[in-house]
Design a protein around this motif. Sequence first.
Motif, PDB file in Angstrom:
ATOM      1  N   PRO A   3       0.853  -1.345   0.032  1.00  0.00           N
ATOM      2  CA  PRO A   3      -0.037   0.029  -0.163  1.00  0.00           C
ATOM      3  C   PRO A   3       0.838   1.368  -0.073  1.00  0.00           C
ATOM      4  O   PRO A   3       0.683   2.256  -0.614  1.00  0.00           O
ATOM      5  CB  PRO A   3      -0.992  -0.162   1.343  1.00  0.00           C
ATOM      6  N   ARG A   4       2.105   1.296   0.676  1.00  0.00           N
ATOM      7  CA  ARG A   4       2.750   2.455   0.771  1.00  0.00           C
ATOM      8  C   ARG A   4       3.485   2.709  -0.581  1.00  0.00           C
ATOM      9  O   ARG A   4       3.479   3.763  -0.927  1.00  0.00           O
ATOM     10  CB  ARG A   4       3.883   2.380   1.703  1.00  0.00           C
ATOM     11  N   ALA A  50       2.250   1.682  -3.654  1.00  0.00           N
ATOM     12  CA  ALA A  50       0.878   2.252  -4.253  1.00  0.00           C
ATOM     13  C   ALA A  50       0.591   3.506  -4.303  1.00  0.00           C
ATOM     14  O   ALA A  50       0.580   4.595  -5.009  1.00  0.00           O
ATOM     15  CB  ALA A  50      -0.238   1.349  -4.309  1.00  0.00           C
ATOM     16  N   ALA A  51       0.757   4.211  -2.617  1.00  0.00           N
ATOM     17  CA  ALA A  51       0.433   5.293  -2.593  1.00  0.00           C
ATOM     18  C   ALA A  51       1.644   6.495  -2.957  1.00  0.00           C
ATOM     19  O   ALA A  51       1.401   7.381  -3.391  1.00  0.00           O
ATOM     20  CB  ALA A  51       0.439   5.892  -0.902  1.00  0.00           C
ATOM     21  N   THR A  87      -1.296   5.576  -7.065  1.00  0.00           N
ATOM     22  CA  THR A  87      -2.368   4.750  -7.608  1.00  0.00           C
ATOM     23  C   THR A  87      -2.843   3.769  -6.676  1.00  0.00           C
ATOM     24  O   THR A  87      -2.826   3.980  -5.417  1.00  0.00           O
ATOM     25  CB  THR A  87      -1.561   3.768  -8.697  1.00  0.00           C
ATOM     26  N   GLY A  88      -4.203   2.902  -6.934  1.00  0.00           N
ATOM     27  CA  GLY A  88      -4.820   2.098  -6.175  1.00  0.00           C
ATOM     28  C   GLY A  88      -4.347   0.739  -6.179  1.00  0.00           C
ATOM     29  O   GLY A  88      -3.098   0.344  -6.794  1.00  0.00           O
ATOM     30  N   ILE A  89      -4.630  -0.087  -5.196  1.00  0.00           N
ATOM     31  CA  ILE A  89      -4.124  -1.314  -4.991  1.00  0.00           C
ATOM     32  C   ILE A  89      -5.385  -2.361  -4.429  1.00  0.00           C
ATOM     33  O   ILE A  89      -6.321  -1.755  -3.920  1.00  0.00           O
ATOM     34  CB  ILE A  89      -3.195  -1.456  -3.631  1.00  0.00           C
ATOM     35  N   VAL A  90      -5.433  -3.431  -4.861  1.00  0.00           N
ATOM     36  CA  VAL A  90      -6.274  -4.532  -4.521  1.00  0.00           C
ATOM     37  C   VAL A  90      -5.586  -5.638  -3.759  1.00  0.00           C
ATOM     38  O   VAL A  90      -4.475  -6.299  -4.353  1.00  0.00           O
ATOM     39  CB  VAL A  90      -7.071  -5.113  -5.555  1.00  0.00           C
ATOM     40  N   THR A  91      -5.908  -5.935  -2.576  1.00  0.00           N
ATOM     41  CA  THR A  91      -4.980  -6.820  -1.766  1.00  0.00           C
ATOM     42  C   THR A  91      -5.633  -8.266  -1.729  1.00  0.00           C
ATOM     43  O   THR A  91      -6.641  -8.456  -2.133  1.00  0.00           O
ATOM     44  CB  THR A  91      -4.797  -6.272  -0.394  1.00  0.00           C
ATOM     45  N   TYR A 110     -12.017  -6.354  -9.862  1.00  0.00           N
ATOM     46  CA  TYR A 110     -11.917  -5.257  -9.695  1.00  0.00           C
ATOM     47  C   TYR A 110     -10.847  -4.505 -10.629  1.00  0.00           C
ATOM     48  O   TYR A 110     -10.226  -5.353 -11.204  1.00  0.00           O
ATOM     49  CB  TYR A 110     -11.154  -4.883  -8.265  1.00  0.00           C
ATOM     50  N   GLU A 111     -10.861  -3.326 -11.103  1.00  0.00           N
ATOM     51  CA  GLU A 111     -10.171  -2.772 -12.059  1.00  0.00           C
ATOM     52  C   GLU A 111      -9.455  -1.530 -11.159  1.00  0.00           C
ATOM     53  O   GLU A 111     -10.117  -0.782 -10.626  1.00  0.00           O
ATOM     54  CB  GLU A 111     -10.647  -2.337 -13.194  1.00  0.00           C
ATOM     55  N   CYS A 112      -8.308  -1.161 -11.718  1.00  0.00           N
ATOM     56  CA  CYS A 112      -7.658  -0.189 -11.202  1.00  0.00           C
ATOM     57  C   CYS A 112      -7.717   1.003 -12.569  1.00  0.00           C
ATOM     58  O   CYS A 112      -7.109   0.612 -13.650  1.00  0.00           O
ATOM     59  CB  CYS A 112      -6.305  -0.109 -10.691  1.00  0.00           C
ATOM     60  N   TRP A 149      -7.128   4.167  -1.235  1.00  0.00           N
ATOM     61  CA  TRP A 149      -6.854   5.534  -1.407  1.00  0.00           C
ATOM     62  C   TRP A 149      -7.378   6.601  -1.100  1.00  0.00           C
ATOM     63  O   TRP A 149      -6.878   7.543  -0.259  1.00  0.00           O
ATOM     64  CB  TRP A 149      -6.342   5.500  -2.881  1.00  0.00           C
ATOM     65  N   PRO A 159      -0.541   2.165   5.743  1.00  0.00           N
ATOM     66  CA  PRO A 159       0.627   2.469   5.245  1.00  0.00           C
ATOM     67  C   PRO A 159       0.364   3.843   4.042  1.00  0.00           C
ATOM     68  O   PRO A 159       1.149   4.464   4.037  1.00  0.00           O
ATOM     69  CB  PRO A 159       1.082   1.443   4.265  1.00  0.00           C
ATOM     70  N   ARG A 183      -9.159   4.796  -6.933  1.00  0.00           N
ATOM     71  CA  ARG A 183      -8.383   4.560  -8.104  1.00  0.00           C
ATOM     72  C   ARG A 183      -8.982   3.135  -8.340  1.00  0.00           C
ATOM     73  O   ARG A 183      -8.577   2.558  -9.491  1.00  0.00           O
ATOM     74  CB  ARG A 183      -7.123   4.368  -7.860  1.00  0.00           C
ATOM     75  N   VAL A 184      -9.641   2.183  -7.477  1.00  0.00           N
ATOM     76  CA  VAL A 184     -10.012   0.958  -7.798  1.00  0.00           C
ATOM     77  C   VAL A 184     -11.519   0.719  -7.521  1.00  0.00           C
ATOM     78  O   VAL A 184     -12.214   1.579  -6.751  1.00  0.00           O
ATOM     79  CB  VAL A 184      -9.332  -0.029  -6.628  1.00  0.00           C
ATOM     80  N   PHE A 185     -11.990   0.481  -8.667  1.00  0.00           N
ATOM     81  CA  PHE A 185     -13.536   0.072  -8.966  1.00  0.00           C
ATOM     82  C   PHE A 185     -13.792  -1.442  -9.055  1.00  0.00           C
ATOM     83  O   PHE A 185     -13.409  -2.120  -9.443  1.00  0.00           O
ATOM     84  CB  PHE A 185     -13.776   0.859  -9.715  1.00  0.00           C
TER      85      PHE A 185
END
Lengths: 235, 190
Positions: free
Chosen positions: A155-156, A158-159, A163-167, A192-194, B67, B97, B183-185
């Motif tokens: 996540p860090r 990505a930040a 941008t986004g993240i999917v975990t 999901y999509e970013c 985000w 984070p 950013r994520v959908f």
Amino acid sequence: MGGCDGCASSGSCPSYSSGDSCSSGSCGGEKKLPPGMLEHYNTNQSTADGTLVFIEVSDKGGVQKIEPVSIQLLGKASEMQGGRIFGIVFGGPERKELYKEIFSFGVDTLYHVRDPRLSVFHPEAYAESVAAVCERVIPATVLIGSTPRGAELAPRAAASMGTGIVTECSDLALEGRKLSMFRVSEGRKTRYECITFPQVATVKEGVFPFPAAQEGRGGTAFYWQYKGDGFKQIL
Amino acid sequence: MDYVLFVTGGPDSALGMLQSVMQEGDTFSAVAIGGEKLDEILDTCISAGASETYRLMDKAFIGSDTWALARTYAAFAGKYHPGAEALIFARYSSAMPMLAHLIRAQQFCYVADMERDDLGMIVTQDYGDDRRRCRVPSGSVISLKEGVDIPFQDKGASTSDVRILGLEDLELAEMSVGSFGSRVFEREVC
């Protein structure tokens, strides 16, 4: 000037300023660009391509070992065939011993953030480095194993890239450069999509199979210097 | 010193951990994001000694990914507790984070123990295969390891209204939060 009069280049065309006629004929002789030219040269399109995989290494009893999930992600990246596969690994010169193994699992270009201090996990330094390497290689996708350290790093990172993240994805699918990230939650599988690049995903160990190593496969390694100060004060 | 507790689940262990490091004169605030059902959890924080409680709620927050959520947290921290000694998450969340990056702070995940000495706070991180003790700079973001069980002392309820903060209170633009700021959908259920 042979058809350059009224050219949309506004006199910036070298052929025009030198007094020669426009040899390519692309000026069109009209106050507009050839049909479809702006669509063809879409300068707003992202050039992101390829996949960056975080190669997590553990040092136990003086023996360094690549985390299995990192290898599984390399296998998945190869299977998805989404362009070049980049790897990023942290640590001192001892990490060179792992290059052969890393390349055998599909990495084309490896970025070794070479600093003995980074043999120990410092999430801030790791995230800064991942972002810096991504700025260089512009991957479409970043894959990180969902180990405790990976889950803290991703996540860090990505930040850092906005941008986004999917975990904890249960599956990944690539169509062109668009990554579909699947997650199962409360018995429901959701896709999901970013909308920004790179698309960052974390995956737990065991979701993807262990790939077969391609013995003798080579690659390119670059040393990357970390110049920041994102180190923890470990007592 | 001032601490901020982000309530992202049952806060009991976090309250216990905080009480173990707080000294005379220290204060802590609790903040949750969501609807009225969180007020009960915030009441628990008040009974443990929270000087202030906040609930971040706005229609605009609906649809936030991690985000956008992190940006909301960062706006809260920056405006209401800019000098907090530590921002603590009761439970690990991917937004933690991200928040740490946004406020340019160090992050400490999987914290199993907190202590203080003359120089400041020290945490013990437990990664499962390794434990390490780290000194924590002021303003760091901390999340507790799952399964840590530290009971807190109920100091008796005191009347403290939960402050509800929305988009305007946090001085956030609509395009920064919710689905606009994400950013994520979610595309489809398979």
